[in-house]
Design an enzyme around this catalytic site. Structure first.
Site, PDB file in Angstrom:
ATOM      1  N   CYS A 210      -8.060   2.398   2.696  1.00  0.00           N
ATOM      2  CA  CYS A 210      -8.465   3.755   2.330  1.00  0.00           C
ATOM      3  C   CYS A 210      -9.034   4.471   3.543  1.00  0.00           C
ATOM      4  O   CYS A 210      -9.204   5.678   3.523  1.00  0.00           O
ATOM      5  CB  CYS A 210      -9.482   3.724   1.207  1.00  0.00           C
ATOM      6  SG  CYS A 210     -11.022   2.997   1.707  1.00  0.00           S
TER       7      CYS A 210
ATOM      8  N   PHE B 265      -5.810  -3.154  -5.216  1.00  0.00           N
ATOM      9  CA  PHE B 265      -5.145  -4.348  -4.679  1.00  0.00           C
ATOM     10  C   PHE B 265      -5.485  -4.624  -3.229  1.00  0.00           C
ATOM     11  O   PHE B 265      -5.371  -5.753  -2.758  1.00  0.00           O
ATOM     12  CB  PHE B 265      -3.614  -4.210  -4.822  1.00  0.00           C
ATOM     13  CG  PHE B 265      -2.979  -3.337  -3.766  1.00  0.00           C
ATOM     14  CD1 PHE B 265      -2.689  -3.844  -2.498  1.00  0.00           C
ATOM     15  CD2 PHE B 265      -2.679  -2.006  -4.014  1.00  0.00           C
ATOM     16  CE1 PHE B 265      -2.115  -3.047  -1.521  1.00  0.00           C
ATOM     17  CE2 PHE B 265      -2.106  -1.194  -3.040  1.00  0.00           C
ATOM     18  CZ  PHE B 265      -1.832  -1.724  -1.791  1.00  0.00           C
TER      19      PHE B 265
ATOM     20  N   SER C 112      -6.575   4.714  -6.676  1.00  0.00           N
ATOM     21  CA  SER C 112      -5.922   5.973  -6.307  1.00  0.00           C
ATOM     22  C   SER C 112      -6.628   7.160  -6.977  1.00  0.00           C
ATOM     23  O   SER C 112      -7.288   7.002  -8.007  1.00  0.00           O
ATOM     24  CB  SER C 112      -4.458   5.928  -6.728  1.00  0.00           C
ATOM     25  OG  SER C 112      -4.390   5.681  -8.120  1.00  0.00           O
TER      26      SER C 112
ATOM     27  N   GLU D 129      -4.305  -6.126 -10.938  1.00  0.00           N
ATOM     28  CA  GLU D 129      -3.309  -7.068 -11.465  1.00  0.00           C
ATOM     29  C   GLU D 129      -2.292  -7.459 -10.402  1.00  0.00           C
ATOM     30  O   GLU D 129      -1.541  -8.409 -10.571  1.00  0.00           O
ATOM     31  CB  GLU D 129      -2.623  -6.488 -12.714  1.00  0.00           C
ATOM     32  CG  GLU D 129      -1.784  -5.238 -12.495  1.00  0.00           C
ATOM     33  CD  GLU D 129      -2.618  -3.942 -12.503  1.00  0.00           C
ATOM     34  OE1 GLU D 129      -3.764  -3.943 -12.011  1.00  0.00           O
ATOM     35  OE2 GLU D 129      -2.086  -2.918 -12.982  1.00  0.00           O
TER      36      GLU D 129
ATOM     37  N   GLU E  53      -1.018  11.087   0.389  1.00  0.00           N
ATOM     38  CA  GLU E  53      -1.385   9.726   0.800  1.00  0.00           C
ATOM     39  C   GLU E  53      -0.122   8.872   0.789  1.00  0.00           C
ATOM     40  O   GLU E  53       0.543   8.749  -0.244  1.00  0.00           O
ATOM     41  CB  GLU E  53      -2.429   9.126  -0.149  1.00  0.00           C
ATOM     42  CG  GLU E  53      -2.814   7.712   0.271  1.00  0.00           C
ATOM     43  CD  GLU E  53      -3.922   7.105  -0.578  1.00  0.00           C
ATOM     44  OE1 GLU E  53      -3.905   7.263  -1.802  1.00  0.00           O
ATOM     45  OE2 GLU E  53      -4.801   6.436   0.012  1.00  0.00           O
TER      46      GLU E  53
ATOM     47  N   LYS F  32     -12.797  -6.371 -13.343  1.00  0.00           N
ATOM     48  CA  LYS F  32     -11.373  -6.292 -13.721  1.00  0.00           C
ATOM     49  C   LYS F  32     -10.633  -6.104 -12.406  1.00  0.00           C
ATOM     50  O   LYS F  32     -10.534  -4.995 -11.885  1.00  0.00           O
ATOM     51  CB  LYS F  32     -11.162  -5.104 -14.662  1.00  0.00           C
ATOM     52  CG  LYS F  32      -9.937  -5.164 -15.557  1.00  0.00           C
ATOM     53  CD  LYS F  32      -8.621  -5.246 -14.833  1.00  0.00           C
ATOM     54  CE  LYS F  32      -8.179  -3.960 -14.188  1.00  0.00           C
ATOM     55  NZ  LYS F  32      -6.969  -4.128 -13.319  1.00  0.00           N
TER      56      LYS F  32
HETATM   57  P1  NAD Z   1      -4.541   2.031  -8.513  1.00  0.00           P
HETATM   58  O1  NAD Z   1      -5.218   3.311  -8.815  1.00  0.00           O
HETATM   59  O2  NAD Z   1      -3.106   1.891  -8.834  1.00  0.00           O
HETATM   60  O3  NAD Z   1      -5.281   0.815  -9.255  1.00  0.00           O
HETATM   61  C1  NAD Z   1      -6.672   0.613  -9.160  1.00  0.00           C
HETATM   62  C2  NAD Z   1      -7.162  -0.041 -10.445  1.00  0.00           C
HETATM   63  O4  NAD Z   1      -6.923   0.838 -11.542  1.00  0.00           O
HETATM   64  C3  NAD Z   1      -6.461  -1.355 -10.776  1.00  0.00           C
HETATM   65  O5  NAD Z   1      -7.417  -2.280 -11.212  1.00  0.00           O
HETATM   66  C4  NAD Z   1      -5.487  -0.975 -11.893  1.00  0.00           C
HETATM   67  O6  NAD Z   1      -5.301  -2.016 -12.827  1.00  0.00           O
HETATM   68  C5  NAD Z   1      -6.168   0.209 -12.563  1.00  0.00           C
HETATM   69  N1  NAD Z   1      -5.220   1.197 -13.074  1.00  0.00           N
HETATM   70  C6  NAD Z   1      -4.036   1.575 -12.505  1.00  0.00           C
HETATM   71  N2  NAD Z   1      -3.452   2.539 -13.232  1.00  0.00           N
HETATM   72  C7  NAD Z   1      -4.263   2.779 -14.292  1.00  0.00           C
HETATM   73  C8  NAD Z   1      -4.211   3.680 -15.390  1.00  0.00           C
HETATM   74  N3  NAD Z   1      -3.182   4.517 -15.550  1.00  0.00           N
HETATM   75  N4  NAD Z   1      -5.210   3.667 -16.283  1.00  0.00           N
HETATM   76  C9  NAD Z   1      -6.251   2.834 -16.134  1.00  0.00           C
HETATM   77  N5  NAD Z   1      -6.362   1.957 -15.105  1.00  0.00           N
HETATM   78  C10 NAD Z   1      -5.382   1.927 -14.187  1.00  0.00           C
HETATM   79  O7  NAD Z   1      -4.801   1.742  -6.948  1.00  0.00           O
HETATM   80  P2  NAD Z   1      -4.162   0.604  -6.033  1.00  0.00           P
HETATM   81  O8  NAD Z   1      -2.732   0.932  -5.769  1.00  0.00           O
HETATM   82  O9  NAD Z   1      -4.502  -0.738  -6.550  1.00  0.00           O
HETATM   83  O10 NAD Z   1      -5.016   0.797  -4.694  1.00  0.00           O
HETATM   84  C11 NAD Z   1      -4.669   1.705  -3.677  1.00  0.00           C
HETATM   85  C12 NAD Z   1      -5.442   2.992  -3.799  1.00  0.00           C
HETATM   86  O11 NAD Z   1      -6.835   2.727  -3.750  1.00  0.00           O
HETATM   87  C13 NAD Z   1      -5.177   3.948  -2.638  1.00  0.00           C
HETATM   88  O12 NAD Z   1      -5.067   5.249  -3.154  1.00  0.00           O
HETATM   89  C14 NAD Z   1      -6.414   3.807  -1.764  1.00  0.00           C
HETATM   90  O13 NAD Z   1      -6.699   4.933  -0.970  1.00  0.00           O
HETATM   91  C15 NAD Z   1      -7.464   3.586  -2.804  1.00  0.00           C
HETATM   92  N6  NAD Z   1      -8.648   2.939  -2.239  1.00  0.00           N
HETATM   93  C16 NAD Z   1      -9.754   3.715  -2.053  1.00  0.00           C
HETATM   94  C17 NAD Z   1     -10.891   3.160  -1.493  1.00  0.00           C
HETATM   95  C18 NAD Z   1     -12.099   4.011  -1.248  1.00  0.00           C
HETATM   96  O14 NAD Z   1     -13.108   3.482  -0.830  1.00  0.00           O
HETATM   97  N7  NAD Z   1     -12.055   5.303  -1.517  1.00  0.00           N
HETATM   98  C19 NAD Z   1     -10.900   1.806  -1.134  1.00  0.00           C
HETATM   99  C20 NAD Z   1      -9.758   1.033  -1.361  1.00  0.00           C
HETATM  100  C21 NAD Z   1      -8.626   1.624  -1.909  1.00  0.00           C
END
Ligand code: NAD
Length: 492
Positions: free
Chosen positions: A284, A152, A229, A179, A385, A176
């Protein structure tokens, strides 16, 4: 991209209503108004997208790279022409300030620019006469249909860490988006459509876990890029690999910055303040732990506490706002719970950002900048985190101890050092176990022409996003060994 208040999917060159039975509301995190509803697309819809992309790939892979990048040139112009419009969308659905949203889009555009160099970047290699009269070539070919699943917090930039390179290398690309923030990418895909890109080359499927699982399982999808994450990154990496796909999965972070006593304290405080509280800590590459060495502690703690307390918090579209909202009410309560946990573990809450009153936005998802002092490096607050505007202060006596604290963490996204000593900088660069290193820099975000690194629990895979790694990830290497004996040339 929107019909009757509902986001559409982009499938085979047309915007289509999802057949999903479930929807989520997308909220403005500051005003809490509902902007639009996002469908949680089902498995069959992902299949339709993958089938269309696979058909489109047959001619897209035969389109010369010079022609493929001509779409990216047009795309870049459209992004520039709609720059502020997209930045405003980011602020509205994601909560960051307009200045931060503009900075995000600048980095997004940079990736399109770099991918325009693909006719040179995807060149192969060759050696003549590996044996007498025999030559060997390495040719790069596109992988096929590829997909990206994104978080997000950078709804415009993160998808463009992947999309331009995937297309330029001759792949068909499925996005994708998160959401929680799906509108920005919908608008960006609308702009891509204006370039005249052939149907099926880019697709957008909205959704959550079911759509992700369908992408991970689909036999026509050859490679998965993921950012989000750590638990989900680990899951996506395992499931994609079990299905025989290439995967690059970027996870969460807990980024430490070390402040040595010889650092320029005014500059350090200014930079660390932005690194910790920029984007409300939802980066991140956010600085989450500041490790002061020796006497750096007193001046730094005092100055950063002042900077944190005086940061202007509010709706990111309002003038003069320096920090916006966090994404959801759940995120806000999780951040506040972790601050409480830090206090119960013995840390002193030096600046407390819980339960703020933000005039005009009383129901928004706001947490003000928070500083915890005397944090135990082994405590949960020092290791988890938080993904919010919270900075934990740890004090140690030597740079060796500080580097040991950095290296004891589970994550390895970024680590920074503030100093005026070249020797200390070199020691840190050499010993710190993190993929992105900042020296007197607080957010060490690699430019598009370098890989966006990340180590340990911050990354699963071997090829990163951006730069030459992106070209490696989105191409297969084909090795050709050829013999053309002279005596076969009978006609001349
Ligand atoms: P998230 O893991 O909740 O969601 C990321 C994506 O995964 C979304 O598209 C979501 O629909 C999907 N998703 C979520 N749960 C899922 C599941 N159980 N099964 C399958 N797909 C699933 O992450 P977020 O809250 O949107 O973003 C924040 C996180 O992203 C933080 O941990 C941040 O550190 C990380 N991040 C990392 C980087 C990097 O470069 N390493 C960059 C940006 C964000």
């Amino acid at each position: 991209m929107i019909q009757d208040g509902q986001l559409l999917n982009f499938v085979n060159g047309t915007w289509q209503r999802s057949a999903a039975g479930e929807f989520l509301d997308v909220h403005n995190p500051a005003t809490t108004e509902t902007i639009v509803r996002v469908p949680l697309s089902e498995r069959a819809e992902v299949d339709a997208v993958a089938q269309a992309a696979s058909v489109a790939w047959e001619s897209w892979r035969r389109t010369p790279p010079t022609e493929r990048i001509s779409y990216l040139f047009k795309f870049r112009s459209l992004l520039e022409a709609h720059f502020d419009e997209i930045a405003r969308l980011i602020t509205q659905e994601c909560g960051k300030t307009l200045t931060e949203a503009r900075a995000e889009m600048r980095r997004a555009v940079e990736n399109v620019e770099v991918a325009c160099g693909i006719p040179m970047m995807m060149q192969g290699t060759n050696v003549e006469d590996i044996a007498s009269g025999i030559d060997e070539l390495m040719i790069r070919q596109p992988v096929g249909v590829v997909a990206a699943i994104t978080p997000f917090n950078f709804p415009g930039m993160v998808p463009l860490w992947f999309l331009p390179y995937a297309l330029a290398c001759g792949n068909c690309f499925i996005i994708k988006p998160s959401e929680k923030t799906p509108i920005t990418m919908g608008r960006i895909v609308e702009l891509l459509v204006e370039t005249g890109l052939p149907s099926g080359v880019v697709s957008l499927v909205n959704g959550g876990k079911e759509a992700v699982d369908a992408l991970l399982d689909h036999p026509l999808i050859r490679a998965i890029s993921f950012v989000g994450s750590t638990p989900v990154a680990r899951y996506v990496y395992s499931r994609a690999a079990a299905n025989g796909k290439r995967a690059q999965c970027q996870g969460g972070a807990k980024n430490p910055v070390i402040v040595l006593p010889d650092a320029d304290m005014d500059m350090t405080t200014r930079i660390v303040t932005d690194a910790a509280f920029g984007c409300a800590g939802q980066r991140c590459l956010a600085a989450s732990v500041a490790i002061t060495v020796g006497e750096a502690r007193n001046v730094f703690a005092e100055q950063i506490a002042d900077a944190a307390a005086s940061r202007k918090v509010g709706y990111g579209l309002d003038d003069g706002i320096e920090m916006g909202a966090v994404i959801t009410p759940q995120s806000r309560s999780n951040i506040e719970m972790l601050i409480g946990k830090g206090a119960s573990e013995g840390a002193e809450v030096m600046v407390d950002g819980r339960n703020p009153a933000i005039a005009g936005y009383e129901h928004g998802n706001f947490v003000r900048p928070t500083i915890l002092q005397n944090v135990d490096p082994r405590s949960e607050i020092a290791r988890t985190e938080i993904f919010g505007p919270v900075l934990s202060l740890i004090n140690v006596q030597t740079i060796e101890e500080a580097i040991a604290v950095v290296n004891a963490g589970a994550y390895g996204n970024m680590a920074c050092l503030f100093t005026s000593s070249g020797a200390a900088a070199r020691q840190f660069r050499y010993e710190a176990r993190a993929g992105n290193i900042g020296i007197n820099v607080g957010v060490a975000a690699p430019m598009a022409f370098f890989p966006f690194s990340g180590w340990k629990d911050s990354f699963f895979g071997d090829l990163h996003a951006q730069g030459s790694d992106a070209v490696e990830f989105y191409t297969e290497k084909k090795i050709v060994v050829e013999r053309w004996p002279k005596e076969w040339s009978r006609h001349f």
